[in-house]
Scaffold this motif. Structure first.
Motif, PDB file in Angstrom:
ATOM      1  N   ARG A 260       0.832  -1.196   0.000  1.00  0.00           N
ATOM      2  CA  ARG A 260       0.000   0.000   0.000  1.00  0.00           C
ATOM      3  C   ARG A 260       0.868   1.248   0.000  1.00  0.00           C
ATOM      4  NH1 ARG A 260      -2.593  -0.372   6.151  1.00  0.00           N
ATOM      5  NH2 ARG A 260      -0.682   0.193   7.288  1.00  0.00           N
ATOM      6  N   GLN A 261       0.275   2.322  -0.505  1.00  0.00           N
ATOM      7  CA  GLN A 261       0.982   3.601  -0.547  1.00  0.00           C
ATOM      8  C   GLN A 261       0.043   4.720  -0.171  1.00  0.00           C
ATOM      9  OE1 GLN A 261       2.889   4.557  -4.290  1.00  0.00           O
ATOM     10  NE2 GLN A 261       4.351   5.894  -3.254  1.00  0.00           N
TER      11      GLN A 261
ATOM     12  N   ALA B  11      -5.026   4.314   1.913  1.00  0.00           N
ATOM     13  CA  ALA B  11      -3.922   4.182   0.960  1.00  0.00           C
ATOM     14  C   ALA B  11      -4.461   3.597  -0.338  1.00  0.00           C
ATOM     15  CB  ALA B  11      -2.828   3.278   1.518  1.00  0.00           C
ATOM     16  N   VAL B  12      -3.611   3.615  -1.345  1.00  0.00           N
ATOM     17  CA  VAL B  12      -3.855   2.819  -2.542  1.00  0.00           C
ATOM     18  C   VAL B  12      -3.209   1.460  -2.298  1.00  0.00           C
ATOM     19  CG1 VAL B  12      -3.458   2.583  -5.020  1.00  0.00           C
ATOM     20  CG2 VAL B  12      -3.896   4.847  -4.038  1.00  0.00           C
ATOM     21  N   TYR B  13      -4.004   0.421  -2.496  1.00  0.00           N
ATOM     22  CA  TYR B  13      -3.529  -0.940  -2.244  1.00  0.00           C
ATOM     23  C   TYR B  13      -3.228  -1.626  -3.570  1.00  0.00           C
ATOM     24  CZ  TYR B  13      -4.623  -0.669   2.687  1.00  0.00           C
ATOM     25  OH  TYR B  13      -4.626  -0.326   4.014  1.00  0.00           O
ATOM     26  N   TYR B  14      -2.050  -2.245  -3.624  1.00  0.00           N
ATOM     27  CA  TYR B  14      -1.580  -2.923  -4.824  1.00  0.00           C
ATOM     28  C   TYR B  14      -1.362  -4.404  -4.544  1.00  0.00           C
ATOM     29  CZ  TYR B  14      -0.279   1.834  -6.274  1.00  0.00           C
ATOM     30  OH  TYR B  14      -0.292   3.165  -6.599  1.00  0.00           O
ATOM     31  N   CYS B  15      -1.715  -5.228  -5.510  1.00  0.00           N
ATOM     32  CA  CYS B  15      -1.294  -6.618  -5.418  1.00  0.00           C
ATOM     33  C   CYS B  15      -0.132  -6.837  -6.380  1.00  0.00           C
ATOM     34  CB  CYS B  15      -2.429  -7.584  -5.693  1.00  0.00           C
ATOM     35  SG  CYS B  15      -3.015  -7.640  -7.395  1.00  0.00           S
TER      36      CYS B  15
ATOM     37  N   TYR C 288       5.329  -8.611 -11.268  1.00  0.00           N
ATOM     38  CA  TYR C 288       4.106  -8.037 -11.846  1.00  0.00           C
ATOM     39  C   TYR C 288       3.331  -7.289 -10.764  1.00  0.00           C
ATOM     40  CZ  TYR C 288       5.305 -11.529 -15.329  1.00  0.00           C
ATOM     41  OH  TYR C 288       5.980 -12.285 -16.254  1.00  0.00           O
ATOM     42  N   TRP C 289       2.736  -6.178 -11.181  1.00  0.00           N
ATOM     43  CA  TRP C 289       1.981  -5.320 -10.271  1.00  0.00           C
ATOM     44  C   TRP C 289       0.640  -4.939 -10.901  1.00  0.00           C
ATOM     45  CZ3 TRP C 289       3.736  -3.788  -5.434  1.00  0.00           C
ATOM     46  CH2 TRP C 289       5.055  -4.119  -5.145  1.00  0.00           C
ATOM     47  N   GLY C 290      -0.364  -4.795 -10.023  1.00  0.00           N
ATOM     48  CA  GLY C 290      -1.634  -4.260 -10.471  1.00  0.00           C
ATOM     49  C   GLY C 290      -1.615  -2.739 -10.449  1.00  0.00           C
ATOM     50  N   GLN C 291      -2.747  -2.159 -10.860  1.00  0.00           N
ATOM     51  CA  GLN C 291      -2.853  -0.698 -10.930  1.00  0.00           C
ATOM     52  C   GLN C 291      -3.253  -0.077  -9.601  1.00  0.00           C
ATOM     53  OE1 GLN C 291      -2.013   1.264 -13.668  1.00  0.00           O
ATOM     54  NE2 GLN C 291      -1.109  -0.705 -14.198  1.00  0.00           N
ATOM     55  N   GLY C 292      -3.745  -0.872  -8.692  1.00  0.00           N
ATOM     56  CA  GLY C 292      -4.099  -0.372  -7.374  1.00  0.00           C
ATOM     57  C   GLY C 292      -5.579  -0.062  -7.213  1.00  0.00           C
TER      58      GLY C 292
END
Length: 122
Positions: A38-39, A92-96, A111-115
């Motif tokens: 998260r950010q 926060a913005v949560y990313y997987c 690999y990352w999602g967009q959040g």
């Protein structure tokens, strides 16, 4: 190649719950460890939780331990983050993320999602 799409974010009052989902494309989902990060505004992205490819091992940041639960369903190519007893500081913005050696460290993910945005009001 793995594509990740998060969903389930939203606005919730302190003390409430949300469940985030991360849907993955690709046939090799079950071979990846999956993590949530998260950010918050003005802060660096931080580790939240990780689950092993088989789902047999999990690890959490101290700040969410006992409140958040990570789980996965390899048949559905989906990883979840159940968030209970939410606090304003969880906003926060949560990313997987997916990585064969995924761990607490962002560098271990390929690999990352967009959040998805999570906002907890006081």
């Amino acid at each position: 190649q793995v594509q990740l799409v998060e969903s389930g974010g939203g606005l919730v009052q302190a003390g409430g719950s949300l469940r985030l989902s991360c849907a993955a494309s690709g046939r090799t989902f079950s071979s990846y460890n999956m993590g949530w990060f998260r950010q918050s505004p003005g802060k660096e992205r931080e580790f939240v939780a990780v689950i092993s490819w088989r789902g047999s091992s999990t690890s959490y940041a101290d700040s969410v331990k006992g409140r958040f639960t990570i789980a996965r369903d390899n048949a559905k190519n989906t990883v979840y983050l159940q968030m209970n007893s939410l606090k304003p500081e969880d906003t926060a913005v949560y990313y997987c993320a997916a990585g064969e050696r995924g761990s607490r460290w962002q560098i271990t993910y390929d690999y990352w999602g967009q959040g998805t945005q999570v906002t907890v009001s006081s």
